[in-house]
Design a protein around this motif. Structure first.
Motif, PDB file in Angstrom:
ATOM      1  N   GLY A 104     -25.720  24.268 -27.686  1.00  0.00           N
ATOM      2  CA  GLY A 104     -25.628  23.160 -26.595  1.00  0.00           C
ATOM      3  C   GLY A 104     -24.311  22.868 -26.024  1.00  0.00           C
ATOM      4  O   GLY A 104     -23.533  22.585 -24.899  1.00  0.00           O
ATOM      5  N   ILE A 105     -23.082  22.527 -26.941  1.00  0.00           N
ATOM      6  CA  ILE A 105     -21.637  22.377 -27.020  1.00  0.00           C
ATOM      7  C   ILE A 105     -21.166  23.510 -26.122  1.00  0.00           C
ATOM      8  O   ILE A 105     -20.469  23.222 -25.178  1.00  0.00           O
ATOM      9  CB  ILE A 105     -20.928  22.105 -28.113  1.00  0.00           C
ATOM     10  N   THR A 110     -18.873  25.704 -21.350  1.00  0.00           N
ATOM     11  CA  THR A 110     -18.915  26.571 -20.215  1.00  0.00           C
ATOM     12  C   THR A 110     -18.760  26.013 -18.951  1.00  0.00           C
ATOM     13  O   THR A 110     -17.996  26.339 -17.829  1.00  0.00           O
ATOM     14  CB  THR A 110     -20.176  27.352 -20.340  1.00  0.00           C
ATOM     15  N   VAL A 111     -19.356  24.984 -18.801  1.00  0.00           N
ATOM     16  CA  VAL A 111     -19.195  24.123 -17.392  1.00  0.00           C
ATOM     17  C   VAL A 111     -17.850  23.519 -17.266  1.00  0.00           C
ATOM     18  O   VAL A 111     -17.160  23.639 -16.368  1.00  0.00           O
ATOM     19  CB  VAL A 111     -20.097  22.888 -17.299  1.00  0.00           C
ATOM     20  N   TYR A 117     -12.407  31.606 -20.595  1.00  0.00           N
ATOM     21  CA  TYR A 117     -12.393  31.888 -21.984  1.00  0.00           C
ATOM     22  C   TYR A 117     -13.438  32.572 -22.444  1.00  0.00           C
ATOM     23  O   TYR A 117     -13.671  32.331 -23.728  1.00  0.00           O
ATOM     24  CB  TYR A 117     -11.917  30.539 -22.646  1.00  0.00           C
ATOM     25  N   TRP A 118     -14.053  33.413 -21.766  1.00  0.00           N
ATOM     26  CA  TRP A 118     -15.372  33.938 -22.340  1.00  0.00           C
ATOM     27  C   TRP A 118     -16.375  33.141 -22.713  1.00  0.00           C
ATOM     28  O   TRP A 118     -17.392  33.498 -23.321  1.00  0.00           O
ATOM     29  CB  TRP A 118     -14.986  34.962 -23.521  1.00  0.00           C
ATOM     30  N   LEU A 119     -16.265  31.800 -22.159  1.00  0.00           N
ATOM     31  CA  LEU A 119     -17.199  30.915 -22.660  1.00  0.00           C
ATOM     32  C   LEU A 119     -18.877  31.347 -22.338  1.00  0.00           C
ATOM     33  O   LEU A 119     -19.862  31.385 -23.169  1.00  0.00           O
ATOM     34  CB  LEU A 119     -16.851  29.548 -22.303  1.00  0.00           C
ATOM     35  N   CYS A 125     -24.405  35.213 -25.639  1.00  0.00           N
ATOM     36  CA  CYS A 125     -24.850  36.106 -26.792  1.00  0.00           C
ATOM     37  C   CYS A 125     -25.514  35.053 -27.923  1.00  0.00           C
ATOM     38  O   CYS A 125     -26.310  35.703 -28.808  1.00  0.00           O
ATOM     39  CB  CYS A 125     -23.329  36.645 -27.269  1.00  0.00           C
ATOM     40  N   THR A 126     -24.876  34.020 -28.095  1.00  0.00           N
ATOM     41  CA  THR A 126     -25.522  33.019 -29.378  1.00  0.00           C
ATOM     42  C   THR A 126     -26.873  32.735 -28.962  1.00  0.00           C
ATOM     43  O   THR A 126     -27.512  32.422 -29.899  1.00  0.00           O
ATOM     44  CB  THR A 126     -24.473  31.839 -29.266  1.00  0.00           C
TER      45      THR A 126
END
Ligand code: HEM
Ligand code: HEM
Length: 303
Positions: A104-105, A110-111, A117-119, A125-126
């Motif tokens: 969630g974090i 990401t937003v 940063y590949w977020l 993937c996670t």
């Protein structure tokens, strides 16, 4: 032998279905290009109830469904803590809870970090790892897993445990390459060239399982499943690529492209989870060489 709790197992299965819906909702955000439709986090436009229009509908409903999973996993962790006799299962419940909070974090970052940063790749993937953890919990809590089972000797080298683990690892690398392309961090080449490699590793893994354990019904099922999903996934990958190319000049997002890319993403998670279940199955039925001395012998395991 730990006691089977049907309620806990059924609840874990329900979470697997719920997580598959969440993966679909997440993949829709990406395919609909709605990742930044809501610019803030943890609230959406400063509220829990923004106008559900355009991309906001996709992004905000993904957040709500994700929050729902977080809530459901708190209950799962409690159930495992309360009813499980196996201490590692109690901790696995907490690991799942930690995983969903982390996920969630990562989604929020990401937003906030505007997809840098590949977020988004990490978040994608996670999500697949999270799904595999929930599938594993459902597997560990099943009646089948809990019963006393015959043990089979692995007479080949490398060990079957290494082969199935390598199989899962190669599939995960392919998932990373797919996510990195989907989020525009790398070209498509590593992912497309990775597909025949994945296929070769799956065929080798399944053939080894068949050669070494032809009589084990569960293992036969697992290898048929792996074959079927990888075949389907390659066809879906070709469809995803074709819909991207053929709609390149059309006003996006085109429904055909969205459908193909979302299904390819979700079936990718299913393939990875199936490869993890195959690993767990082998660990359950086939003692590692150094464990052989302790194994339940039913004639198959040499003294
Ligand atoms: C907690 C469990 C969560 C799971 C399992 C999950 C899963 C996913 C998945 C599978 C995708 C699609 C990735 C892809 O198609 O490549 C996705 C995308 C996304 N998720 Fe989540 N998500 C979760 C929580 C969140 C939260 C809380 C946020 C908060 C903002 C969030 C924001 C996003 C965004 C913005 C995208 C689109 C990324 C892009 O297009 O670049 N997610 N999520
Ligand atoms: C062999 C097994 C394969 C696996 C396990 C796999 C898995 C994946 C996954 C999980 C994603 C999405 C990653 C994410 O963001 O969450 C993806 C994306 C993608 N894959 Fe595959 N894939 C496979 C084969 C292929 C093949 C054969 C092709 C095409 C020839 C292909 C083309 C694509 C494309 C075009 C995307 C990006 C979709 C988009 O444009 O949004 N894949 N793959």
């Amino acid at each position: 032998m730990a006691k089977y709790h049907p309620g806990v197992h059924k609840y874990a299965l329900f979470l697997v279905v719920y997580a598959a819906i969440l993966l679909t909702a997440g993949a829709l955000v990406t395919s609909e290009d709605a990742a930044l439709a809501v610019p803030d986090w943890p609230l959406s436009y400063g509220t829990l109830n923004p106008p559900m229009v355009g991309g906001i509908a996709f992004e905000h409903s993904h957040r709500l469904i994700a929050a729902g999973l977080g809530f459901l996993i708190i209950i799962l962790a409690y159930l495992l803590w309360r009813y499980e006799e196996r201490p590692w299962m109690k901790w696995l419940g907490f690991a799942a809870l930690g995983g969903v909070i982390f996920q969630g974090i990562l989604g929020g970052l990401t937003v906030i970090k505007l997809l840098h940063y590949w977020l988004p790749v990490m978040h994608a993937c996670t999500a697949e790892i999270m799904f595999a953890i929930l599938v594993s919990i459902a597997f560990f809590t099943s009646r089948w897993y809990m019963q006393s089972l015959p043990q089979y000797a692995d007479r080949g080298a490398p060990s079957i445990h290494s082969i199935v683990t390598l199989n899962a690892f190669v599939i995960f690398l392919q998932v990373i390459a797919g996510a990195a392309f989907r989020h525009k961090y790398i070209s498509l080449k590593p992912h497309v060239f990775g597909a025949p490699l994945v296929l070769a590793v799956v065929i080798w893994t399944a053939a080894t399982l068949r050669r070494r354990f032809p009589e084990v019904r569960e293992i036969s099922r697992a290898r048929v499943l792996l074959h079927a999903i990888v075949g389907l996934q390659i066809l879906l990958g070709i469809a995803a690529l074709w819909t991207r190319i053929s709609t390149a000049d059309a006003p996006q997002p085109m429904p055909l492209m969205v459908t193909a890319t979302v299904i390819h993403t979700v079936v990718g998670a299913t393939l990875f989870a199936a490869s993890i279940v195959t690993v767990l199955l082998c660990y359950r039925l086939i003692p590692r060489k150094r464990e052989l001395i302790f194994a339940t012998t039913k004639g198959e395991v040499p003294a």
